[in-house]
Design an enzyme around this catalytic site. Sequence first.
Site, PDB file in Angstrom:
ATOM      1  N   SER A  54       0.701  -1.296   0.075  1.00 45.25           N
ATOM      2  CA  SER A  54      -0.050  -0.022   0.014  1.00 45.25           C
ATOM      3  C   SER A  54       0.841   1.097   0.062  1.00 45.25           C
ATOM      4  O   SER A  54       1.887   1.267   0.427  1.00 45.25           O
ATOM      5  CB  SER A  54      -0.772   0.058   1.158  1.00 45.25           C
ATOM      6  OG  SER A  54      -1.857  -1.272   1.372  1.00 45.25           O
ATOM      7  N   ILE A  72      -6.268   7.970   2.768  1.00 40.75           N
ATOM      8  CA  ILE A  72      -6.622   7.068   1.920  1.00 40.75           C
ATOM      9  C   ILE A  72      -5.423   6.038   1.478  1.00 40.75           C
ATOM     10  O   ILE A  72      -4.500   6.489   1.498  1.00 40.75           O
ATOM     11  CB  ILE A  72      -6.926   7.975   0.558  1.00 40.75           C
ATOM     12  CG1 ILE A  72      -8.033   9.168   0.523  1.00 40.75           C
ATOM     13  CG2 ILE A  72      -7.305   7.145  -0.774  1.00 40.75           C
ATOM     14  CD1 ILE A  72      -9.359   8.550   1.041  1.00 40.75           C
ATOM     15  N   GLU A  73      -5.958   4.844   1.627  1.00 42.16           N
ATOM     16  CA  GLU A  73      -5.013   3.749   1.130  1.00 42.16           C
ATOM     17  C   GLU A  73      -5.324   3.264   0.004  1.00 42.16           C
ATOM     18  O   GLU A  73      -6.308   2.874  -0.220  1.00 42.16           O
ATOM     19  CB  GLU A  73      -4.933   2.778   2.363  1.00 42.16           C
ATOM     20  CG  GLU A  73      -4.055   1.594   2.118  1.00 42.16           C
ATOM     21  CD  GLU A  73      -4.154   0.680   3.381  1.00 42.16           C
ATOM     22  OE1 GLU A  73      -3.419  -0.449   3.281  1.00 42.16           O
ATOM     23  OE2 GLU A  73      -5.054   0.865   4.229  1.00 42.16           O
ATOM     24  N   ILE A  74      -4.290   3.142  -0.909  1.00 40.44           N
ATOM     25  CA  ILE A  74      -4.240   2.596  -2.149  1.00 40.44           C
ATOM     26  C   ILE A  74      -3.327   1.258  -2.189  1.00 40.44           C
ATOM     27  O   ILE A  74      -2.141   1.602  -1.893  1.00 40.44           O
ATOM     28  CB  ILE A  74      -3.930   3.432  -3.576  1.00 40.44           C
ATOM     29  CG1 ILE A  74      -4.906   4.653  -3.233  1.00 40.44           C
ATOM     30  CG2 ILE A  74      -4.147   2.760  -4.668  1.00 40.44           C
ATOM     31  CD1 ILE A  74      -4.444   5.845  -4.259  1.00 40.44           C
TER      32      ILE A  74
END
Length: 125
Positions: free
Chosen positions: A108, A119-121
Amino acid sequence: MIDQLDHLVLTTIDPVAAEDFYVRVLGMQLQTFAGGRKAFKYGQQKINLHVRGQEFEPKAHLPVPGALDLCFIASVPLEQVIAHLLQVNWPIIEGPVARTGATGPIRSVYLRDPDLNLIEIAERV
């Protein structure tokens, strides 16, 4: 009993900045529905947008901007996500780092939206 998340509601102070982030930076599709309400669509889910002080009923007990911590699984490799964030000049505050997602290991990066939601992607490992 529960199968999947259909949508969630994000409360914002600045709908223009939120739209820019979720559409331009994250690549979601802007959707307008019932009475001019806006949402950001991705995959089979969406994020409905409420503006602080103008929320639709019913609403959360204490809807406040900046209280969310969301993790999205990317549809492209994480290196492409990182390159895109650099291209649009959006700061990554942490990562890439190894984490544990709902279905197993993920890798991540973390950033903040205009309301300071975390916000974690991630990509599945």
